[in-house]
Enzyme design. Sequence first.
Site, short mmCIF file in Angstrom:
data_model
loop_
_atom_site.label_atom_id
_atom_site.label_comp_id
_atom_site.label_asym_id
_atom_site.label_seq_id
_atom_site.Cartn_x
_atom_site.Cartn_y
_atom_site.Cartn_z
N THR A 186 -2.04 2.57 6.22
CA THR A 186 -1.71 1.26 5.59
C THR A 186 -1.60 0.22 6.63
OG1 THR A 186 0.23 0.31 4.47
CG2 THR A 186 0.77 1.70 6.04
N GLY A 187 -1.77 -1.00 6.39
CA GLY A 187 -1.86 -1.98 7.21
C GLY A 187 -2.91 -2.90 6.91
N GLY B 225 -6.16 -3.74 6.33
CA GLY B 225 -7.36 -2.82 5.57
C GLY B 225 -8.65 -3.58 6.16
N THR C 206 0.84 -1.17 -0.01
CA THR C 206 0.11 -0.13 0.05
C THR C 206 0.93 1.27 0.09
OG1 THR C 206 -1.78 -1.17 1.24
CG2 THR C 206 -1.93 1.14 1.25
N VAL D 215 -12.51 -6.68 -1.37
CA VAL D 215 -12.11 -5.04 -1.29
C VAL D 215 -11.70 -4.79 -0.12
CG1 VAL D 215 -13.29 -2.96 -1.64
CG2 VAL D 215 -14.02 -4.88 -3.24
N GLY D 216 -10.26 -4.03 -0.06
CA GLY D 216 -9.92 -3.60 1.11
C GLY D 216 -10.19 -2.08 1.56
N ASP D 217 -9.40 -1.80 2.29
CA ASP D 217 -9.88 -0.41 2.84
C ASP D 217 -9.20 0.61 1.61
OD1 ASP D 217 -6.87 -0.41 3.38
OD2 ASP D 217 -7.39 1.27 4.90
#
Length: 261
Positions: free
Chosen positions: A177-178, A180, A126, A155-157
């Site tokens: 970041t991380g 999500g 990210t 779907v992530g963040d």
Amino acid sequence: MNGATMEVGAVAAMRYVKDGIKAARLVMQHTGHTLLVGEQASAFAISMGLPGPTNLSSSESVQKWSKWKENRCQPNFWKNIVPVDSCGPYHPKDIAELGRGTCSSANLMAAVESRSSHIGLHNHDTISMAVIDKEGHIAVGTSTNGATYKIPGRVGDGPIAGSSSYADDEVGACGATGDGDIMMRFLPCYQVVESMRLGMEPKLAAQDAIKRIARKFPDFVGAVFAINKNGLHAGACHGWTFQYSVRSPEMEDVEVFTVFP
């Protein structure tokens, strides 16, 4: 996200188009929508002039996937399931027992398995960025390939405004970041900006947002950076050591800042 107009453009689960961040900007510039997903997001991006359809696999990614398959598709993000074989199909376990008895907090917490995060320095890509122009306007953007070994369709963040990034010219901006899947449940970047709006310094605002997540998910891995409209910046993290870089017009090169959990 445009911090002056509060417009947002995003794409998710988009295949065959390499430049996700450019596609997201095209959504913001040329549609009245906020988020496009899947095959239609790819079709939109190509129709707007981005190269594609393109095979985005590399020899490295194919090799990594092959080793994962050989390792019985582990690690993965499934839970409370029974696989037909080591790599699925997967079916839900019988969880009727969880519904019996009183609905106490102990019973509820017993149903939540400890999360072993798959997010780390070697499987994470990210990039979140905030920019303040000479007129004081703020913009943010986030781009990611998503979690390694994710379930198809996940779907992530990254495309979720307020989670991976947020900006408001009146206050400042945040990037994240991380993990999500955990972070989007808390909208940490929205929290950071709103905390700064109430007068909190960037460092305290960033730390507060991360602590809110870590209290509920002690195994969480992630970080945020915060910057106010005057350029004062800071970061906070949990579960790893985080680095972010800063550059202003008077600087010859970027300066890297290290934040410890």
